[in-house]
Design a protein around this motif. Structure first.
Motif, PDB file in Angstrom:
ATOM      1  N   PRO A 163       0.832  -1.079  -0.014  1.00  0.00           N
ATOM      2  CA  PRO A 163      -0.029   0.005  -0.047  1.00  0.00           C
ATOM      3  C   PRO A 163       0.652   1.336  -0.009  1.00  0.00           C
ATOM      4  O   PRO A 163       0.428   2.363  -0.664  1.00  0.00           O
ATOM      5  CB  PRO A 163      -0.744  -0.039   1.374  1.00  0.00           C
ATOM      6  CG  PRO A 163      -0.671  -1.459   1.623  1.00  0.00           C
ATOM      7  CD  PRO A 163       0.519  -2.107   1.101  1.00  0.00           C
TER       8      PRO A 163
ATOM      9  N   HIS B  40      -4.916   2.555  -7.447  1.00  0.00           N
ATOM     10  CA  HIS B  40      -6.013   1.756  -7.055  1.00  0.00           C
ATOM     11  C   HIS B  40      -5.594   0.404  -6.918  1.00  0.00           C
ATOM     12  O   HIS B  40      -4.808  -0.263  -7.361  1.00  0.00           O
ATOM     13  CB  HIS B  40      -6.845   1.792  -8.248  1.00  0.00           C
ATOM     14  CG  HIS B  40      -8.171   0.785  -7.966  1.00  0.00           C
ATOM     15  ND1 HIS B  40      -9.232   1.364  -7.170  1.00  0.00           N
ATOM     16  CD2 HIS B  40      -8.521  -0.236  -8.336  1.00  0.00           C
ATOM     17  CE1 HIS B  40      -9.894   0.280  -7.100  1.00  0.00           C
ATOM     18  NE2 HIS B  40      -9.758  -0.645  -7.763  1.00  0.00           N
TER      19      HIS B  40
ATOM     20  N   PRO C 256     -10.323  -3.812  -2.791  1.00  0.00           N
ATOM     21  CA  PRO C 256     -10.442  -4.108  -1.319  1.00  0.00           C
ATOM     22  C   PRO C 256     -10.245  -5.360  -0.697  1.00  0.00           C
ATOM     23  O   PRO C 256     -10.131  -6.295  -1.356  1.00  0.00           O
ATOM     24  CB  PRO C 256     -12.049  -3.722  -1.273  1.00  0.00           C
ATOM     25  CG  PRO C 256     -12.480  -3.903  -2.636  1.00  0.00           C
ATOM     26  CD  PRO C 256     -11.318  -4.064  -3.422  1.00  0.00           C
TER      27      PRO C 256
ATOM     28  N   ARG D 251      -6.558  -3.651   4.948  1.00  0.00           N
ATOM     29  CA  ARG D 251      -7.435  -2.264   4.912  1.00  0.00           C
ATOM     30  C   ARG D 251      -6.774  -1.131   5.118  1.00  0.00           C
ATOM     31  O   ARG D 251      -7.106  -0.135   4.948  1.00  0.00           O
ATOM     32  CB  ARG D 251      -8.567  -2.431   5.886  1.00  0.00           C
ATOM     33  CG  ARG D 251      -9.544  -3.487   5.800  1.00  0.00           C
ATOM     34  CD  ARG D 251     -10.555  -3.774   6.813  1.00  0.00           C
ATOM     35  NE  ARG D 251     -11.615  -4.797   6.488  1.00  0.00           N
ATOM     36  CZ  ARG D 251     -10.959  -6.047   6.665  1.00  0.00           C
ATOM     37  NH1 ARG D 251      -9.908  -6.346   7.142  1.00  0.00           N
ATOM     38  NH2 ARG D 251     -11.998  -6.863   6.475  1.00  0.00           N
TER      39      ARG D 251
ATOM     40  N   HIS E 275      -6.852   1.362   2.237  1.00  0.00           N
ATOM     41  CA  HIS E 275      -7.930   2.132   2.153  1.00  0.00           C
ATOM     42  C   HIS E 275      -8.324   3.245   3.289  1.00  0.00           C
ATOM     43  O   HIS E 275      -8.913   4.171   2.875  1.00  0.00           O
ATOM     44  CB  HIS E 275      -9.012   1.115   2.176  1.00  0.00           C
ATOM     45  CG  HIS E 275      -8.889   0.032   0.987  1.00  0.00           C
ATOM     46  ND1 HIS E 275      -9.201   0.408  -0.444  1.00  0.00           N
ATOM     47  CD2 HIS E 275      -8.538  -1.171   0.845  1.00  0.00           C
ATOM     48  CE1 HIS E 275      -8.928  -0.560  -1.163  1.00  0.00           C
ATOM     49  NE2 HIS E 275      -8.426  -1.623  -0.596  1.00  0.00           N
TER      50      HIS E 275
ATOM     51  N   ARG F 134      -6.322   6.231   2.107  1.00  0.00           N
ATOM     52  CA  ARG F 134      -6.892   6.890   1.162  1.00  0.00           C
ATOM     53  C   ARG F 134      -8.161   7.823   1.520  1.00  0.00           C
ATOM     54  O   ARG F 134      -8.220   8.927   1.156  1.00  0.00           O
ATOM     55  CB  ARG F 134      -7.549   5.916  -0.034  1.00  0.00           C
ATOM     56  CG  ARG F 134      -6.529   5.458  -0.793  1.00  0.00           C
ATOM     57  CD  ARG F 134      -7.017   4.988  -2.218  1.00  0.00           C
ATOM     58  NE  ARG F 134      -5.900   4.632  -3.022  1.00  0.00           N
ATOM     59  CZ  ARG F 134      -5.392   3.280  -3.463  1.00  0.00           C
ATOM     60  NH1 ARG F 134      -6.490   2.365  -3.101  1.00  0.00           N
ATOM     61  NH2 ARG F 134      -4.603   3.127  -4.075  1.00  0.00           N
ATOM     62  N   GLU F 135      -8.839   7.228   2.661  1.00  0.00           N
ATOM     63  CA  GLU F 135      -9.866   7.856   3.162  1.00  0.00           C
ATOM     64  C   GLU F 135      -9.863   9.098   4.060  1.00  0.00           C
ATOM     65  O   GLU F 135     -10.494  10.096   3.987  1.00  0.00           O
ATOM     66  CB  GLU F 135     -10.812   7.004   3.802  1.00  0.00           C
ATOM     67  CG  GLU F 135     -12.043   7.316   4.573  1.00  0.00           C
ATOM     68  CD  GLU F 135     -13.138   7.472   3.429  1.00  0.00           C
ATOM     69  OE1 GLU F 135     -13.875   8.468   3.726  1.00  0.00           O
ATOM     70  OE2 GLU F 135     -13.106   7.021   2.370  1.00  0.00           O
TER      71      GLU F 135
END
Length: 148
Positions: free
Chosen positions: A91, A99, A102, A111, A114, A117-118
């Motif tokens: 990651p 990209h 998930p 995770r 993700h 990114r959030e």
């Protein structure tokens, strides 16, 4: 007598042992530092992402890790976590615009990207090399949040 106003830039560093409680100590440290500097708006995001990085350091290494919080002059907060293993996880090897699929439902991990990114504005990593046997140089994973 003049008034002294606190600086907008500051830094805290904490060395954490290889201990399952390290993520909790890191979260408490983040909360205390941000509360003390009036940065409440960042607290939940920084606490979550810091916990993710420190937990990964505990799960994937056998040595201590270090946490560093740095408030930058433009309002951003940079958080770095160093550990003794030089491998940069997929990651963090990927730029913020990339990209990945998930994590499968029910998976124990996967995770982290993700979450980055959030909640993070930017992130990255530096491999510091293998170092000496038993005392690896490791890597530094970091993220930034706050006003760009």
């Amino acid at each position: 007598m003049g008034t002294v106003s606190p600086s907008d830039t500051w830094a805290y560093a904490l060395r954490l042992p290889h201990d399952p409680r390290a993520a909790r100590v890191a979260r408490m440290t983040v909360r205390a530092a941000l509360d003390g500097h009036g940065r409440h708006e960042l607290m939940d995001d920084v606490e979550l992402l810091t916990s993710e990085l420190v937990t990964n350091a505990y799960r994937h290494t056998r040595g201590p890790c270090s946490l560093r919080l740095t408030a930058l002059s433009d309002g951003r907060l940079r958080v770095g976590v160093w550990d003794s293993h030089p491998h940069i996880p997929a990651p963090f090897a990927e730029p913020p615009g990339g990209h990945t699929a998930p994590a499968p439902t029910g998976a124990d991990g996967g995770r982290g990207l993700h979450l980055m990114r959030e909640y993070a504005h930017s992130w990255g990593a530096w491999s510091l090399g293998d170092g000496l046997p038993g005392r690896g140089a490791g890597k530094l994973l970091w993220f930034e949040v706050g006003r760009p």
